[in-house]
Design a protein around this motif. Structure first.
Motif, PDB file in Angstrom:
ATOM      1  N   HIS A  20       2.799  11.507 -10.294  1.00  0.00           N
ATOM      2  CA  HIS A  20       2.023  12.476 -10.171  1.00  0.00           C
ATOM      3  C   HIS A  20       1.637  13.194  -8.812  1.00  0.00           C
ATOM      4  O   HIS A  20       1.257  12.467  -8.144  1.00  0.00           O
ATOM      5  CB  HIS A  20       0.668  12.541 -11.042  1.00  0.00           C
ATOM      6  N   THR A  21       1.847  14.328  -8.360  1.00  0.00           N
ATOM      7  CA  THR A  21       1.929  14.560  -6.991  1.00  0.00           C
ATOM      8  C   THR A  21       0.433  14.462  -6.466  1.00  0.00           C
ATOM      9  O   THR A  21      -0.455  14.953  -7.228  1.00  0.00           O
ATOM     10  CB  THR A  21       2.208  16.092  -6.803  1.00  0.00           C
ATOM     11  N   LEU A  22       0.153  13.678  -5.408  1.00  0.00           N
ATOM     12  CA  LEU A  22      -1.083  13.566  -4.940  1.00  0.00           C
ATOM     13  C   LEU A  22      -1.494  14.655  -3.746  1.00  0.00           C
ATOM     14  O   LEU A  22      -0.703  15.247  -3.298  1.00  0.00           O
ATOM     15  CB  LEU A  22      -1.310  11.961  -4.483  1.00  0.00           C
ATOM     16  N   ASN A  23      -2.747  14.437  -3.487  1.00  0.00           N
ATOM     17  CA  ASN A  23      -3.259  15.136  -2.174  1.00  0.00           C
ATOM     18  C   ASN A  23      -2.723  14.714  -1.142  1.00  0.00           C
ATOM     19  O   ASN A  23      -2.800  13.356  -0.851  1.00  0.00           O
ATOM     20  CB  ASN A  23      -4.662  14.967  -2.414  1.00  0.00           C
ATOM     21  N   ASN A  24      -2.142  15.517  -0.214  1.00  0.00           N
ATOM     22  CA  ASN A  24      -1.450  14.959   1.144  1.00  0.00           C
ATOM     23  C   ASN A  24      -2.437  14.191   2.031  1.00  0.00           C
ATOM     24  O   ASN A  24      -1.767  13.392   2.543  1.00  0.00           O
ATOM     25  CB  ASN A  24      -1.065  16.261   1.761  1.00  0.00           C
ATOM     26  N   LYS A  25      -3.714  14.746   2.107  1.00  0.00           N
ATOM     27  CA  LYS A  25      -4.770  13.828   2.804  1.00  0.00           C
ATOM     28  C   LYS A  25      -4.654  12.378   2.435  1.00  0.00           C
ATOM     29  O   LYS A  25      -4.697  11.518   3.248  1.00  0.00           O
ATOM     30  CB  LYS A  25      -5.979  14.470   2.823  1.00  0.00           C
ATOM     31  N   VAL A  26      -4.692  12.107   1.086  1.00  0.00           N
ATOM     32  CA  VAL A  26      -4.922  10.754   0.392  1.00  0.00           C
ATOM     33  C   VAL A  26      -3.616   9.990   0.856  1.00  0.00           C
ATOM     34  O   VAL A  26      -3.680   8.815   1.356  1.00  0.00           O
ATOM     35  CB  VAL A  26      -5.140  10.953  -1.085  1.00  0.00           C
ATOM     36  N   ARG A  27      -2.478  10.613   0.654  1.00  0.00           N
ATOM     37  CA  ARG A  27      -1.118  10.034   0.799  1.00  0.00           C
ATOM     38  C   ARG A  27      -0.934   9.668   2.169  1.00  0.00           C
ATOM     39  O   ARG A  27      -0.431   8.635   2.536  1.00  0.00           O
ATOM     40  CB  ARG A  27      -0.068  10.922   0.240  1.00  0.00           C
ATOM     41  N   HIS A  47      -0.443   5.940   4.491  1.00  0.00           N
ATOM     42  CA  HIS A  47       0.524   5.914   5.071  1.00  0.00           C
ATOM     43  C   HIS A  47       0.189   5.346   6.511  1.00  0.00           C
ATOM     44  O   HIS A  47       0.967   4.558   7.116  1.00  0.00           O
ATOM     45  CB  HIS A  47       1.538   7.090   5.218  1.00  0.00           C
ATOM     46  N   LEU A  48      -0.699   6.020   6.950  1.00  0.00           N
ATOM     47  CA  LEU A  48      -1.260   5.576   8.412  1.00  0.00           C
ATOM     48  C   LEU A  48      -1.847   4.218   8.501  1.00  0.00           C
ATOM     49  O   LEU A  48      -1.529   3.480   9.414  1.00  0.00           O
ATOM     50  CB  LEU A  48      -2.353   6.508   8.904  1.00  0.00           C
ATOM     51  N   ILE A  49      -2.408   3.898   7.352  1.00  0.00           N
ATOM     52  CA  ILE A  49      -3.030   2.525   7.356  1.00  0.00           C
ATOM     53  C   ILE A  49      -2.035   1.534   6.981  1.00  0.00           C
ATOM     54  O   ILE A  49      -2.065   0.467   7.765  1.00  0.00           O
ATOM     55  CB  ILE A  49      -4.255   2.611   6.066  1.00  0.00           C
ATOM     56  N   SER A  50      -1.019   1.848   6.391  1.00  0.00           N
ATOM     57  CA  SER A  50       0.313   1.018   6.296  1.00  0.00           C
ATOM     58  C   SER A  50       0.803   0.559   7.456  1.00  0.00           C
ATOM     59  O   SER A  50       1.190  -0.260   7.968  1.00  0.00           O
ATOM     60  CB  SER A  50       1.060   1.376   5.259  1.00  0.00           C
ATOM     61  N   VAL A  51       1.195   1.821   8.499  1.00  0.00           N
ATOM     62  CA  VAL A  51       1.749   1.778   9.564  1.00  0.00           C
ATOM     63  C   VAL A  51       1.016   0.866  10.574  1.00  0.00           C
ATOM     64  O   VAL A  51       1.567  -0.055  11.316  1.00  0.00           O
ATOM     65  CB  VAL A  51       2.018   2.968  10.053  1.00  0.00           C
ATOM     66  N   LEU A  52      -0.574   1.157  10.641  1.00  0.00           N
ATOM     67  CA  LEU A  52      -1.048   0.334  11.507  1.00  0.00           C
ATOM     68  C   LEU A  52      -1.337  -1.052  11.251  1.00  0.00           C
ATOM     69  O   LEU A  52      -1.255  -1.960  12.073  1.00  0.00           O
ATOM     70  CB  LEU A  52      -2.690   0.932  11.413  1.00  0.00           C
ATOM     71  N   LEU A  53      -1.183  -1.519   9.722  1.00  0.00           N
ATOM     72  CA  LEU A  53      -0.797  -2.921   9.498  1.00  0.00           C
ATOM     73  C   LEU A  53       0.365  -3.510  10.028  1.00  0.00           C
ATOM     74  O   LEU A  53       0.481  -4.688  10.352  1.00  0.00           O
ATOM     75  CB  LEU A  53      -0.772  -2.992   7.953  1.00  0.00           C
ATOM     76  N   LEU A  54       1.624  -2.442   9.813  1.00  0.00           N
ATOM     77  CA  LEU A  54       2.672  -3.029  10.438  1.00  0.00           C
ATOM     78  C   LEU A  54       2.617  -3.445  11.796  1.00  0.00           C
ATOM     79  O   LEU A  54       3.151  -4.455  12.512  1.00  0.00           O
ATOM     80  CB  LEU A  54       3.852  -1.931  10.100  1.00  0.00           C
ATOM     81  N   PHE A  55       1.893  -2.611  12.689  1.00  0.00           N
ATOM     82  CA  PHE A  55       1.802  -2.693  14.002  1.00  0.00           C
ATOM     83  C   PHE A  55       1.135  -3.904  14.241  1.00  0.00           C
ATOM     84  O   PHE A  55       1.153  -4.777  15.258  1.00  0.00           O
ATOM     85  CB  PHE A  55       1.135  -1.444  14.605  1.00  0.00           C
ATOM     86  N   SER A  68       0.705  -1.230   0.077  1.00  0.00           N
ATOM     87  CA  SER A  68       0.053   0.143   0.077  1.00  0.00           C
ATOM     88  C   SER A  68       0.983   1.242  -0.059  1.00  0.00           C
ATOM     89  O   SER A  68       0.521   2.125  -0.814  1.00  0.00           O
ATOM     90  CB  SER A  68      -1.004  -0.011   1.196  1.00  0.00           C
ATOM     91  N   ILE A  69       1.714   1.337   0.877  1.00  0.00           N
ATOM     92  CA  ILE A  69       2.681   2.489   0.947  1.00  0.00           C
ATOM     93  C   ILE A  69       3.515   2.642  -0.256  1.00  0.00           C
ATOM     94  O   ILE A  69       3.919   3.795  -0.592  1.00  0.00           O
ATOM     95  CB  ILE A  69       3.454   2.305   2.266  1.00  0.00           C
ATOM     96  N   ALA A  70       4.163   1.390  -0.867  1.00  0.00           N
ATOM     97  CA  ALA A  70       4.806   1.685  -2.129  1.00  0.00           C
ATOM     98  C   ALA A  70       3.946   2.077  -3.328  1.00  0.00           C
ATOM     99  O   ALA A  70       4.406   2.764  -4.013  1.00  0.00           O
ATOM    100  CB  ALA A  70       5.330   0.220  -2.287  1.00  0.00           C
ATOM    101  N   LEU A  71       2.778   1.512  -3.408  1.00  0.00           N
ATOM    102  CA  LEU A  71       1.942   1.974  -4.326  1.00  0.00           C
ATOM    103  C   LEU A  71       1.522   3.482  -4.599  1.00  0.00           C
ATOM    104  O   LEU A  71       1.616   4.143  -5.316  1.00  0.00           O
ATOM    105  CB  LEU A  71       0.531   1.216  -4.316  1.00  0.00           C
ATOM    106  N   ILE A  72       1.283   4.063  -3.348  1.00  0.00           N
ATOM    107  CA  ILE A  72       0.828   5.579  -3.243  1.00  0.00           C
ATOM    108  C   ILE A  72       2.104   6.283  -3.309  1.00  0.00           C
ATOM    109  O   ILE A  72       1.941   7.178  -3.840  1.00  0.00           O
ATOM    110  CB  ILE A  72       0.084   5.659  -1.776  1.00  0.00           C
ATOM    111  N   SER A  73       3.199   5.786  -3.000  1.00  0.00           N
ATOM    112  CA  SER A  73       4.498   6.402  -3.109  1.00  0.00           C
ATOM    113  C   SER A  73       4.979   6.594  -4.624  1.00  0.00           C
ATOM    114  O   SER A  73       5.482   7.357  -5.205  1.00  0.00           O
ATOM    115  CB  SER A  73       5.513   5.951  -2.369  1.00  0.00           C
ATOM    116  N   LEU A  74       4.601   5.577  -5.333  1.00  0.00           N
ATOM    117  CA  LEU A  74       4.855   5.351  -6.675  1.00  0.00           C
ATOM    118  C   LEU A  74       4.096   6.296  -7.511  1.00  0.00           C
ATOM    119  O   LEU A  74       4.239   7.258  -8.411  1.00  0.00           O
ATOM    120  CB  LEU A  74       4.531   3.842  -7.245  1.00  0.00           C
TER     121      LEU A  74
END
Length: 322
Positions: A86-93, A97-105, A75-81
């Motif tokens: 193309h620069t994305l909206n900060n809220k989406v990005r 990131h938060l969802i990915s970190v929670l999955l990590l936790f 998830s975090i790799a795809l959104i970063s790619l």
């Protein structure tokens, strides 16, 4: 993992990287130099996609281990790619990131622990991801520094404390070999991009987190001490200069060495590699699980780093807003 299978994975990773180069060239995923850049030629961006691809190969070839970590990494790799393209909206990005970190936790089973550990882990994870992203600015630095981290973690896993899959460490290490082949050059074939710096940070954080949870030894955070010092000290100087710390800049020490003193990129990258390598040896063989020695190492390293920066860059440059 057998040598034959490791070679097969290495060849697969090379092939995947070359396919990405073709796609990046076709879709114009390139990095054009600007006034903040440390390079002067148009270069393919996002070559660090190979780190996430390597982890996915591990997942399918080695028994579908660590599914929540892999889901977070994907998830975090795809959104970063997509952000590289193309620069994305900060809220989406930031939401991804938060969802990915929670999955990590969740993979760490951190939600079974007291809430304050979750807060501490969140600060560490977000801080490390951002530090890695900020530090990815010259040829070789991300790939060379990261391969040191992976080799160190592999040695700990093999000879001191087994804590994770050696196949994951080897596969990620091979993906770094592929990336370094194209990036650790005077004129790089590709840059890591956000997808690369954020993905490899996510992977290394996962591995260090596993190690800490296995041993309860927080000294292993110091395996990233050089990046941490440069990132934190630079932010501190920018705050003192009353600069917006969220704006892009060229204030890191490695950038000063490369851009102002004109040191070759690979020399600076090797310097960071060597200093962190010495610290890693000290952590493993001297510090071990001693809190006092850990804090002493941080304090001494910080004093030395600050002294070097003031000596090389000067008080006026570091403290005065130009």
């Amino acid at each position: 993992m057998s040598i034959v299978f490791a070679v097969i994975i290495l060849l697969c990773l090379f092939a995947l990287e070359l396919v990405y180069f073709k796609l990046a060239d076709h879709f114009n995923i390139i990095d054009k130099p600007n006034h903040r850049s440390s390079h002067s030629s148009v270069t393919i961006r996002g070559g660090g996609v190979i780190f996430g691809l390597g982890a996915i190969l591990f997942f399918f070839f080695f028994g579908f281990q660590f599914p929540f970590f892999i889901a977070g990494l994907f998830s975090i790799a795809l959104i970063s790619l997509l952000d590289d393209i193309h620069t994305l909206n900060n809220k989406v990005r930031l939401s991804i990131h938060l969802i990915s970190v929670l999955l990590l936790f969740y993979q760490w089973d951190l939600f079974a622990m007291p809430c304050y550990w979750i807060v501490i882990a969140l600060i560490f994870v977000i801080g490390t991801i951002n530090a890695y992203n900020f530090m990815d600015g010259i040829n070789g630095i991300t790939g060379f520094y990261s391969i040191l981290a992976i080799v160190t973690l592999y040695c700990i896993n093999s000879y001191i404390t087994p804590y994770t899959s050696s196949a994951l460490l080897i596969t990620v290490g091979l993906s770094l070999v592929v990336f370094n082949f194209f990036n650790f050059r005077q004129r790089a074939k590709c840059f890591a991009g956000d997808v690369g710096s954020i993905s490899i940070a996510f992977i290394i954080i996962f591995l260090i987190g596993q190690l800490i949870l296995k041993t309860y030894n927080f000294s292993y955070i110091l395996l990233l001490l050089v990046y941490g010092l440069d990132a934190v000290v630079t932010i501190g100087f920018r705050v003192l200069r009353k600069e917006n710390i969220f704006e892009a800049h060229r204030s890191h020490f490695y950038q000063y060495l490369s851009n102002e003193l004109k040191w070759p990129h690979l020399v600076v990258s090797t310097l960071y590699f060597c200093v962190q390598g010495l610290i890693n040896c000290f952590v493993i063989f001297v510090v071990k699980d001693s809190l006092i020695l850990s804090l002493s190492l941080i304090l001494i390293s910080a004093i030395l780093f600050l002294s070097i920066r003031f000596s090389v860059e000067g008080k006026t440059k570091l403290l005065s807003k130009v």
